[in-house]
Design an enzyme around this catalytic site. Structure first.
Site, PDB file in Angstrom:
ATOM      1  N   LYS A 150      -7.347  -1.007  -9.793  1.00 18.92           N
ATOM      2  CA  LYS A 150      -8.025  -1.775  -8.734  1.00 18.92           C
ATOM      3  C   LYS A 150      -9.329  -1.083  -8.373  1.00 18.92           C
ATOM      4  O   LYS A 150      -9.319   0.099  -8.021  1.00 18.92           O
ATOM      5  CB  LYS A 150      -7.118  -1.858  -7.500  1.00 18.92           C
ATOM      6  CG  LYS A 150      -7.757  -2.477  -6.257  1.00 18.92           C
ATOM      7  CD  LYS A 150      -6.727  -2.707  -5.168  1.00 18.92           C
ATOM      8  CE  LYS A 150      -7.290  -3.306  -3.905  1.00 18.92           C
ATOM      9  NZ  LYS A 150      -7.982  -2.355  -3.044  1.00 18.92           N
ATOM     10  N   TYR A 169      -2.751   5.661  -4.373  1.00 20.82           N
ATOM     11  CA  TYR A 169      -3.925   6.527  -4.488  1.00 20.82           C
ATOM     12  C   TYR A 169      -3.443   7.766  -5.215  1.00 20.82           C
ATOM     13  O   TYR A 169      -2.282   8.157  -5.081  1.00 20.82           O
ATOM     14  CB  TYR A 169      -4.454   6.922  -3.110  1.00 20.82           C
ATOM     15  CG  TYR A 169      -5.218   5.830  -2.396  1.00 20.82           C
ATOM     16  CD1 TYR A 169      -6.419   5.362  -2.891  1.00 20.82           C
ATOM     17  CD2 TYR A 169      -4.731   5.273  -1.220  1.00 20.82           C
ATOM     18  CE1 TYR A 169      -7.121   4.366  -2.234  1.00 20.82           C
ATOM     19  CE2 TYR A 169      -5.429   4.279  -0.552  1.00 20.82           C
ATOM     20  CZ  TYR A 169      -6.632   3.828  -1.064  1.00 20.82           C
ATOM     21  OH  TYR A 169      -7.322   2.849  -0.419  1.00 20.82           O
ATOM     22  N   THR A 208      -5.593   2.493  -7.305  1.00 25.02           N
ATOM     23  CA  THR A 208      -6.914   2.211  -6.732  1.00 25.02           C
ATOM     24  C   THR A 208      -7.875   3.315  -7.147  1.00 25.02           C
ATOM     25  O   THR A 208      -7.633   4.494  -6.879  1.00 25.02           O
ATOM     26  CB  THR A 208      -6.822   2.095  -5.196  1.00 25.02           C
ATOM     27  OG1 THR A 208      -5.927   1.026  -4.894  1.00 25.02           O
ATOM     28  CG2 THR A 208      -8.172   1.816  -4.579  1.00 25.02           C
ATOM     29  N   SER A 217       0.833  -1.215   0.000  1.00 27.30           N
ATOM     30  CA  SER A 217       0.000   0.000   0.000  1.00 27.30           C
ATOM     31  C   SER A 217       0.858   1.252   0.000  1.00 27.30           C
ATOM     32  O   SER A 217       1.930   1.293   0.612  1.00 27.30           O
ATOM     33  CB  SER A 217      -0.893   0.000   1.251  1.00 27.30           C
ATOM     34  OG  SER A 217      -1.481   1.272   1.448  1.00 27.30           O
ATOM     35  N   HIS A 262     -13.257  -3.063  -2.793  1.00 24.24           N
ATOM     36  CA  HIS A 262     -12.474  -2.603  -1.642  1.00 24.24           C
ATOM     37  C   HIS A 262     -12.910  -3.329  -0.366  1.00 24.24           C
ATOM     38  O   HIS A 262     -12.932  -2.763   0.729  1.00 24.24           O
ATOM     39  CB  HIS A 262     -12.669  -1.085  -1.487  1.00 24.24           C
ATOM     40  CG  HIS A 262     -11.464  -0.330  -1.011  1.00 24.24           C
ATOM     41  ND1 HIS A 262     -10.743   0.510  -1.817  1.00 24.24           N
ATOM     42  CD2 HIS A 262     -10.864  -0.278   0.202  1.00 24.24           C
ATOM     43  CE1 HIS A 262      -9.763   1.054  -1.111  1.00 24.24           C
ATOM     44  NE2 HIS A 262      -9.811   0.588   0.119  1.00 24.24           N
TER      45      HIS A 262
HETATM   46  C1  LIG Z   1      -7.511  -2.598   7.017  1.00 25.46           C
HETATM   47  C2  LIG Z   1      -7.601  -2.451   5.524  1.00 25.46           C
HETATM   48  C3  LIG Z   1      -6.827  -1.486   4.896  1.00 25.46           C
HETATM   49  C4  LIG Z   1      -6.893  -1.348   3.507  1.00 25.46           C
HETATM   50  N1  LIG Z   1      -6.056  -0.450   2.903  1.00 25.46           N
HETATM   51  C5  LIG Z   1      -6.067  -0.369   1.543  1.00 25.46           C
HETATM   52  C6  LIG Z   1      -5.144   0.479   0.882  1.00 25.46           C
HETATM   53  O1  LIG Z   1      -4.307   1.135   1.504  1.00 25.46           O
HETATM   54  N2  LIG Z   1      -5.208   0.538  -0.475  1.00 25.46           N
HETATM   55  C7  LIG Z   1      -6.124  -0.193  -1.208  1.00 25.46           C
HETATM   56  O2  LIG Z   1      -6.143  -0.119  -2.438  1.00 25.46           O
HETATM   57  N3  LIG Z   1      -6.980  -1.033  -0.593  1.00 25.46           N
HETATM   58  C8  LIG Z   1      -6.962  -1.139   0.749  1.00 25.46           C
HETATM   59  N4  LIG Z   1      -7.819  -2.028   1.359  1.00 25.46           N
HETATM   60  C9  LIG Z   1      -8.679  -2.903   0.520  1.00 25.46           C
HETATM   61  C10 LIG Z   1      -7.963  -4.226   0.166  1.00 25.46           C
HETATM   62  O3  LIG Z   1      -6.900  -3.994  -0.736  1.00 25.46           O
HETATM   63  C11 LIG Z   1      -8.911  -5.239  -0.490  1.00 25.46           C
HETATM   64  O4  LIG Z   1      -9.551  -4.640  -1.601  1.00 25.46           O
HETATM   65  C12 LIG Z   1      -9.963  -5.838   0.430  1.00 25.46           C
HETATM   66  O5  LIG Z   1      -9.487  -5.948   1.756  1.00 25.46           O
HETATM   67  C13 LIG Z   1     -10.340  -7.225  -0.107  1.00 25.46           C
HETATM   68  O6  LIG Z   1     -11.355  -7.794   0.610  1.00 25.46           O
HETATM   69  P1  LIG Z   1     -11.145  -8.908   1.772  1.00 25.46           P
HETATM   70  O7  LIG Z   1     -10.626  -8.147   2.953  1.00 25.46           O
HETATM   71  O8  LIG Z   1     -12.536  -9.406   1.953  1.00 25.46           O
HETATM   72  O9  LIG Z   1     -10.186  -9.969   1.283  1.00 25.46           O
HETATM   73  C14 LIG Z   1      -7.775  -2.170   2.746  1.00 25.46           C
HETATM   74  C15 LIG Z   1      -8.544  -3.133   3.389  1.00 25.46           C
HETATM   75  C16 LIG Z   1      -8.470  -3.287   4.764  1.00 25.46           C
HETATM   76  C17 LIG Z   1      -9.305  -4.359   5.413  1.00 25.46           C
HETATM   77  O1  LIG Z   2      -8.237   1.820   1.823  1.00 23.17           O
HETATM   78  C1  LIG Z   2      -8.738   1.572   2.897  1.00 23.17           C
HETATM   79  O2  LIG Z   2      -9.637   0.733   3.047  1.00 23.17           O
HETATM   80  C2  LIG Z   2      -8.253   2.236   4.061  1.00 23.17           C
HETATM   81  O3  LIG Z   2      -8.613   1.815   5.102  1.00 23.17           O
HETATM   82  C3  LIG Z   2      -7.364   3.415   3.970  1.00 23.17           C
HETATM   83  C4  LIG Z   2      -6.276   3.470   4.814  1.00 23.17           C
HETATM   84  C5  LIG Z   2      -5.425   4.571   4.753  1.00 23.17           C
HETATM   85  C6  LIG Z   2      -5.683   5.615   3.895  1.00 23.17           C
HETATM   86  C7  LIG Z   2      -6.766   5.553   3.050  1.00 23.17           C
HETATM   87  C8  LIG Z   2      -7.604   4.448   3.090  1.00 23.17           C
END
Ligand SMILES: Cc1cc2nc3c(=O)[nH]c(=O)nc-3n(C[C@H](O)[C@H](O)[C@H](O)COP(=O)(O)O)c2cc1C
Ligand SMILES: O=C(O)C(=O)c1ccccc1
Length: 357
Positions: free
Chosen positions: A232, A129, A155, A106, A256
């Site tokens: 994504k 992002y 994303t 990330s 997401h």
């Molecule tokens: C705690 C957390 C933080 C996340 N942070 C990001 C992120 O920084 N960038 C991003 O593109 N997606 C982020 N996501 C989404 C994940 O990349 C992913 O799309 C999602 O968790 C997939 O679903 P699942 O948790 O059911 O496997 C985050 C998800 C969670 C749970």
């Molecule tokens: O992408 C996410 O789901 C998320 O939790 C997040 C975390 C840090 C910055 C932006 C979004």
């Protein structure tokens, strides 16, 4: 009790984390309809097993953008992993490498891109992002290239952060000792301030994300790099078609993990229309609700080239650091292979819609 499936890591992790942090990981937006729907979409699909097929030799090995993987499984980008384990993303990278899996780092990683690359033995991609400060983006892209990252993931489903009620109620903020170390301090200000009724993440994103970008802006990102560019957060045939028309190299079908648009179509239900629109021109990956080898088999049979795992990797990291992550990925690979045996499809190439009912 031994850990024998991904959900066993979930129960363990829940007991180890403070409630607001658990809620941040576990939660989604709004009524969490899409969080639940992601899982249900898999559970509604049944399998049509064929019998008396020689399944004595099975293979889950594959590749993406020329990089070999032990199985079509990767770790989805998730922010601030040092909140869960002192080693953070370094442990995740080591674990993913041990199991022969892909790791998508990330933009909000809490270890440097270079530290993560030094620990990795498998392919790394960097997720971005679109920040208003384009110079910060191009600097990150250059660093990722130098450190050997093999693709960029933009994303596109988060111009604004979803309304995550749990975080708002908890006044969620990032632990003071954990920072998005790959970004300048100016870009991470305010993340550590906890205020009931607000989420520091949402406030921060509102200050730093560019909500005005369109398809036409992708050419700027392309011009900064020779790396493959993956989008994504695509959920429709229309956007998949536009993505390919704009020269994108890969697509991740994702909502997401139900954290953005509540009520969005479950990833698994969106997959067939995206696969049909893409028609083999670029790889298609999926994330959201993948918890089992069975889920992976269903996604592959519907045309995905690989899947990504979000929350389960965080549970495993919390419970057992890099060993947990490696064990989780090996266990999912084993479950996939086992399901391939029981459905009479010993090779990934055998996985097509005829296995689904
Ligand atoms: C705690 C957390 C933080 C996340 N942070 C990001 C992120 O920084 N960038 C991003 O593109 N997606 C982020 N996501 C989404 C994940 O990349 C992913 O799309 C999602 O968790 C997939 O679903 P699942 O948790 O059911 O496997 C985050 C998800 C969670 C749970
Ligand atoms: O992408 C996410 O789901 C998320 O939790 C997040 C975390 C840090 C910055 C932006 C979004």
């Amino acid at each position: 009790m031994s850990i024998v499936c991904a959900d066993d890591y979930r129960s363990r992790a829940r007991g180890l984390l403070p409630a607001p942090l658990w809620d941040f990981i576990e939660g989604g937006s709004g009524d969490e309809l899409t969080v639940d729907a992601n899982r249900l979409a898999f559970d509604r699909i049944s399998l049509r097993p064929r019998v008396l097929v020689d399944v004595s030799e099975r293979s889950t090995a594959t590749s993406v953008f020329g990089a070999a993987l032990a199985s079509p499984i990767g770790i989805a980008p998730t922010a601030y992993q040092r909140m869960l384990h002192p080693e953070g993303e370094v442990a995740t990278a080591r674990g993913a490498g041990q199991a022969g899996g892909l790791f998508v780092v990330s933009i909000f990683a809490s270890r440097t891109l270079e530290e993560i690359a030094a620990a990795a033995t498998g392919p790394l991609w960097l997720q971005l992002y679109w920040l208003r400060q384009r110079s910060a983006l191009s600097r990150l892209v250059a660093r990722a290239e130098t450190a050997g990252y093999q693709a960029l993931v933009l994303t596109v489903d988060a111009p604004v952060i979803g309304k995550r009620l749990r975080d708002l109620r908890n006044g969620f903020a990032i632990d003071a000792g954990v920072r998005a170390v790959n970004l300048d301090d100016a870009l991470t200000e305010g993340k550590h301030i906890s205020t009931p009724g607000t989420s520091a993440i949402a406030t921060h994103a509102a200050a730093t994300f560019d909500t005005s970008i369109t398809w036409a802006d992708l050419s700027w990102l392309r011009s900064t790099t020779a790396l493959p560019l993956v989008l994504k957060g695509i959920l429709t045939a229309e956007d998949a078609e536009l993505a390919v028309a704009h020269g994108v190299d890969g697509i991740i079908v994702s909502n997401h993990g139900g954290r953005q648009l509540d009520g969005a179509i479950p990833a698994m239900r969106a997959l067939p229309e995206v696969v049909a629109a893409v028609a083999g021109r670029v790889p298609v990956l999926l994330d959201g609700g993948v918890r089992r080898g069975r889920d992976i088999l269903i996604a592959l049979a519907s045309g995905a080239d690989a899947v990504l795992i979000g929350r389960p990797a965080l549970w495993a990291l919390t419970v057992d650091g890099s060993d947990g992550v490696a064990h989780l990925l090996s266990m999912l690979t084993e479950e996939l292979s086992h399901t391939m045996a029981l459905t009479g499809r010993p090779k990934l190439a055998d996985l097509d819609p005829t296995v689904l009912a």
